[in-house]
Structures are given as structure tokens and as C-alpha cells.
Design a protein around this motif. Structure first.
Motif, PDB file in Angstrom:
ATOM      1  N   LYS A  41       0.807  -1.210   0.000  1.00  0.00           N
ATOM      2  CA  LYS A  41       0.000   0.000   0.000  1.00  0.00           C
ATOM      3  C   LYS A  41       0.843   1.264   0.000  1.00  0.00           C
ATOM      4  O   LYS A  41       0.446   2.277  -0.566  1.00  0.00           O
ATOM      5  N   ALA A  42       2.009   1.219   0.644  1.00  0.00           N
ATOM      6  CA  ALA A  42       2.854   2.413   0.687  1.00  0.00           C
ATOM      7  C   ALA A  42       3.239   2.833  -0.727  1.00  0.00           C
ATOM      8  O   ALA A  42       3.158   4.020  -1.087  1.00  0.00           O
ATOM      9  N   ASN A  43       3.655   1.882  -1.555  1.00  0.00           N
ATOM     10  CA  ASN A  43       3.995   2.188  -2.936  1.00  0.00           C
ATOM     11  C   ASN A  43       2.783   2.663  -3.722  1.00  0.00           C
ATOM     12  O   ASN A  43       2.868   3.619  -4.503  1.00  0.00           O
ATOM     13  N   ASP A  44       1.662   1.998  -3.534  1.00  0.00           N
ATOM     14  CA  ASP A  44       0.443   2.402  -4.230  1.00  0.00           C
ATOM     15  C   ASP A  44       0.044   3.828  -3.852  1.00  0.00           C
ATOM     16  O   ASP A  44      -0.330   4.636  -4.712  1.00  0.00           O
ATOM     17  N   PHE A  45       0.112   4.138  -2.570  1.00  0.00           N
ATOM     18  CA  PHE A  45      -0.266   5.477  -2.118  1.00  0.00           C
ATOM     19  C   PHE A  45       0.734   6.531  -2.596  1.00  0.00           C
ATOM     20  O   PHE A  45       0.349   7.665  -2.917  1.00  0.00           O
ATOM     21  N   LEU A  46       2.016   6.173  -2.629  1.00  0.00           N
ATOM     22  CA  LEU A  46       3.003   7.105  -3.161  1.00  0.00           C
ATOM     23  C   LEU A  46       2.704   7.437  -4.621  1.00  0.00           C
ATOM     24  O   LEU A  46       2.733   8.605  -5.027  1.00  0.00           O
ATOM     25  N   ASN A  47       2.422   6.413  -5.417  1.00  0.00           N
ATOM     26  CA  ASN A  47       2.099   6.638  -6.822  1.00  0.00           C
ATOM     27  C   ASN A  47       0.835   7.478  -6.973  1.00  0.00           C
ATOM     28  O   ASN A  47       0.792   8.421  -7.764  1.00  0.00           O
ATOM     29  N   HIS A  48      -0.175   7.128  -6.206  1.00  0.00           N
ATOM     30  CA  HIS A  48      -1.450   7.837  -6.248  1.00  0.00           C
ATOM     31  C   HIS A  48      -1.261   9.313  -5.878  1.00  0.00           C
ATOM     32  O   HIS A  48      -1.699  10.218  -6.595  1.00  0.00           O
ATOM     33  N   GLY A  49      -0.606   9.556  -4.756  1.00  0.00           N
ATOM     34  CA  GLY A  49      -0.396  10.933  -4.312  1.00  0.00           C
ATOM     35  C   GLY A  49       0.473  11.725  -5.266  1.00  0.00           C
ATOM     36  O   GLY A  49       0.245  12.929  -5.487  1.00  0.00           O
ATOM     37  N   ASN A  50       1.480  11.078  -5.851  1.00  0.00           N
ATOM     38  CA  ASN A  50       2.340  11.776  -6.798  1.00  0.00           C
ATOM     39  C   ASN A  50       1.559  12.235  -8.020  1.00  0.00           C
ATOM     40  O   ASN A  50       1.775  13.343  -8.529  1.00  0.00           O
ATOM     41  N   TYR A  51       0.635  11.388  -8.509  1.00  0.00           N
ATOM     42  CA  TYR A  51      -0.153  11.795  -9.662  1.00  0.00           C
ATOM     43  C   TYR A  51      -1.049  12.977  -9.334  1.00  0.00           C
ATOM     44  O   TYR A  51      -1.280  13.849 -10.171  1.00  0.00           O
ATOM     45  N   LEU A  52      -1.565  13.034  -8.119  1.00  0.00           N
ATOM     46  CA  LEU A  52      -2.337  14.202  -7.709  1.00  0.00           C
ATOM     47  C   LEU A  52      -1.449  15.451  -7.688  1.00  0.00           C
ATOM     48  O   LEU A  52      -1.870  16.536  -8.107  1.00  0.00           O
ATOM     49  N   ALA A  53      -0.226  15.292  -7.215  1.00  0.00           N
ATOM     50  CA  ALA A  53       0.725  16.416  -7.224  1.00  0.00           C
ATOM     51  C   ALA A  53       1.057  16.839  -8.648  1.00  0.00           C
ATOM     52  O   ALA A  53       1.202  18.033  -8.937  1.00  0.00           O
ATOM     53  N   TYR A  54       1.169  15.866  -9.567  1.00  0.00           N
ATOM     54  CA  TYR A  54       1.432  16.202 -10.968  1.00  0.00           C
ATOM     55  C   TYR A  54       0.269  17.015 -11.544  1.00  0.00           C
ATOM     56  O   TYR A  54       0.473  17.920 -12.352  1.00  0.00           O
ATOM     57  N   GLY A  55      -0.946  16.678 -11.122  1.00  0.00           N
ATOM     58  CA  GLY A  55      -2.097  17.444 -11.586  1.00  0.00           C
ATOM     59  C   GLY A  55      -2.030  18.895 -11.144  1.00  0.00           C
ATOM     60  O   GLY A  55      -2.308  19.817 -11.922  1.00  0.00           O
ATOM     61  N   LEU A  56      -1.649  19.122  -9.891  1.00  0.00           N
ATOM     62  CA  LEU A  56      -1.505  20.493  -9.397  1.00  0.00           C
ATOM     63  C   LEU A  56      -0.389  21.224 -10.140  1.00  0.00           C
ATOM     64  O   LEU A  56      -0.524  22.402 -10.481  1.00  0.00           O
ATOM     65  N   ALA A  57       0.709  20.542 -10.386  1.00  0.00           N
ATOM     66  CA  ALA A  57       1.827  21.156 -11.099  1.00  0.00           C
ATOM     67  C   ALA A  57       1.436  21.517 -12.525  1.00  0.00           C
ATOM     68  O   ALA A  57       1.765  22.601 -13.024  1.00  0.00           O
ATOM     69  N   ALA A  58       0.736  20.595 -13.204  1.00  0.00           N
ATOM     70  CA  ALA A  58       0.294  20.867 -14.568  1.00  0.00           C
ATOM     71  C   ALA A  58      -0.666  22.043 -14.605  1.00  0.00           C
ATOM     72  O   ALA A  58      -0.606  22.884 -15.516  1.00  0.00           O
ATOM     73  N   CYS A  59      -1.543  22.119 -13.613  1.00  0.00           N
ATOM     74  CA  CYS A  59      -2.480  23.246 -13.515  1.00  0.00           C
ATOM     75  C   CYS A  59      -1.723  24.558 -13.344  1.00  0.00           C
ATOM     76  O   CYS A  59      -2.020  25.560 -14.003  1.00  0.00           O
TER      77      CYS A  59
END
Length: 330
Positions: free
Chosen positions: A228-246
Motif C-alpha cells: 500500500k505504501a507504494n500504491d499510495f506514493l504513486n497515487h499521491g504523486n499523480y495528484l501532485a502532478y495534476g496540481l503542477a500541470a495546472c
């Protein structure tokens, strides 16, 4: 009452917008001048259609997961409201777009060119100079550490879970990073220093949450092995990428003008800007939520709340604007 169009709505600055949506097993559509998502439910053995409104004027990013579709009319309204859209796998990862480049980030951005020019011009004024580009990379890394120190110093929940910036291990890691960051003479040294810090933070977080034998897997879990730690890291990183792209879209800076990640890597500047908040927020909460055996939805709610509480999007905007406008002088 006449239908409203996105242009009739009061504009909310992207840095102040409250919502990021992850949707699955639904259809996104336009209805009566609003963007809705439709899901199916069964009540008394009868199928019912349930409609839920998406407040597009107060939304930055929408991730469309498994079993989703979206209509052309809905995309038109989302574009007019300046909402970024991305297609992804279940639970928010991986992010699928119109390319097959591993770990690439390409967001569907509204096609409006009526955006500020000063930040792009400021960015380009230094970007073609290798030394200035290196200095910009150092600024991002310095801002990254400043944000981590600020968040871990004030967040009571993180402190209660052992993420204290005054811990000797963290202090030593940050001191080493700061020294090497300032002394770096080329991008490869900067990337190596970044990788060493991230590795140290992973080790600290894993030890702190009793996550034995942690190994970072960017592809996430397999059916045979769930981490789950890896899954959550990937999930959270993609959310951060969305903010960065915005952030970059609103400021009018193309994703290709990266200062750390590869020049030819698609969306590279998105990765650079996302680095500002990943260590401070995504990393600790991924391990904490994994330790608590949280669900994907619970982790997503927690990380989005952390983004809001610590004004992560504001920090991205302020940092990018500062770098773009301070680099004019030699």
C-alpha cells in the motif's frame, strides 16, 4: 431560469480552487448547463440513475478512472472553466494519456492561449543559459526543503506519527542535501543529490511506520504482492502532478522547459514543480495511511485535505512566479 455557461460564473483563481475529483464507473456529461456524473444503483431490485453535480468553477483537476466516459459537451464546459482532465487506472494510478512513454505525464489542458505572457517570457529569458537553468533547479530544490520544514514543523498530525523535522536523522539529511545542492555544478549532480535525499526520507518514513524491507516500486503493486505504501506514493504523486500541470498551464509555461528532468522527457517541468510538495506531504501520508491500512479513497481524502491545509497549490504558484520573474538579470 436560463442555463448558465462557465463564462457566466464568477472566476475563482486556480490557486484557490478547492476540488480535485477522481471518478470511476460513471459517465460525465453536460445537463442543463451543468457538468454532472451519472452512476447506476439498484434499489428494490430496480436500476436507478444517480446524478451528481461537479462544481467546475471551483475545480482544478479531474482524474477519470476505470469504467468512465465523458461527452464532448462536458469537455467543452470543462475547458471553458479551465479544468484539467486526465485518464488514469484504478485508484488514480497509473495515469494514461495519448502516449506510451513510461512515467510520462501529458494532461488534457484547455486550449485557451489568452493567458499571461510575462511568466513564459521570464522563464525563457534564462532557460537557454545552462548555468541559469541550473540555478533555477537549485531554487526549486531549496524551496522543496523549505516547504518540508514548514509543513513538518507545524502539522500536529505528522508530528504525532513521528514526522518531526527536528529529528536528528532528518536534520542531518537536510543539512547534507543543502550543502550538496549549493555546491552542484551540473544537473547530474543535482539529480544525484535529490535521489540521495529521497532515499533517506523513504528509509526514515519506513522505519518510523514499521514498514519493513520497503523498496520503491514506481509501477505499484502486483496481484502477487500488495504494498500500500507504494500504491499510495504513486497515487499521491499523480495528484501532485495534476496540481503542477495546472500551475504551469495557468501561468502559460509549456511543460517542456524543464530545469532538472530531461529536456526531451514529456511533461518534464511538471515533475520539477511537483517535487516542491511531494516529500513534505505525499511521502509521509503514504506511509502513515499504509500503516493504518487505509483504503484508496481514505488516502485520497487525507492527501487532498493536506494539500488544502498547507496551501500546496499556492506554494507552487508563488515559487514558479518568483523564479520566472527573478531570472531576468544576469
Amino acid at each position: 431560469m436560463d442555463d448558465l455557461s462557465p463564462s457566466d460564473l464568477k472566476t475563482i483563481l486556480h490557486s484557490k480552487r478547492a476540488n480535485i475529483f477522481y471518478l470511476e464507473y460513471c459517465r460525465v456529461m453536460q445537463k442543463d448547463g451543468r457538468v454532472l456524473y451519472l452512476t447506476e444503483a439498484f434499489s428494490n431490485k430496480r436500476q436507478e440513475n444517480l446524478y451528481y453535480n461537479i462544481p467546475i468553477a471551483n475545480t482544478t483537476v479531474i482524474l477519470l478512472g476505470n469504467g468512465t466516459s465523458i461527452t464532448q459537451a462536458a469537455m467543452r464546459m470543462l475547458s471553458q472553466a479551465g479544468v484539467l482532465v486526465g485518464f488514469c487506472g484504478g485508484g488514480g494510478t497509473p495515469l494514461y494519456m495519448a502516449n506510451n512513454v513510461e512515467h510520462a505525464i501529458e494532461w488534457m489542458t484547455p486550449q485557451s492561449e489568452y493567458r499571461p505572457t510575462e511568466y513564459l517570457q521570464g522563464w525563457l529569458s534564462f532557460w537557454f543559459d545552462e548555468d541559469k537553468r541550473l540555478n533555477a533547479g537549485k531554487q526549486i530544490q531549496t524551496a522543496r526543503i523549505e516547504f518540508l520544514q514548514r509543513v513538518w514543523q507545524k502539522d500536529k498530525d505528522l508530528k504525532q506519527n513521528g514526522f518531526n523535522v527536528n529529528d536528528n536523522t532528518i536534520q542531518n539529511a537536510l543539512a547534507t542535501f543543502t550543502q550538496r545542492n549549493s555546491q552542484a555544478s551540473k544537473k547530474s549532480e543535482l539529480l544525484l543529490t535529490e535521489a540521495q535525499l529521497t532515499k533517506a526520507l523513504y528509509k526514515f518514513a519506513a522505519n518510523n511506520t514499521k514498514h519493513d524491507n520497503f523498496t520503491r516500486q514506481h509501477q505499484g503493486s502486483t496481484k502477487k504482492h500488495t504494498d500500500k505504501a507504494n500504491d499510495f506514493l504513486n497515487h499521491g504523486n499523480y495528484l501532485a502532478y495534476g496540481l503542477a500541470a495546472c500551475t504551469l498551464w495557468v501561468l502559460g509555461i509549456p511543460h517542456g522547459f524543464a530545469v532538472m528532468h530531461g529536456k526531451t522527457r514529456r511533461g518534464a517541468l511538471v515533475f520539477d514543480i511537483a517535487d516542491l510538495i511531494k516529500d513534505a506531504l505525499v511521502l509521509p501520508w503514504a506511509f502513515i495511511c499504509a500503516m493504518e491500512n487505509a483504503t484508496e479513497q481514505e488516502f485520497r481524502q487525507q492527501i487532498l485535505q493536506a494539500f488544502t491545509d498547507h496551501k500546496a497549490l499556492d506554494y507552487m504558484f508563488d515559487t514558479v512566479k518568483q523564479i520566472a520573474l527573478e531570472q531576468h538579470d544576469d
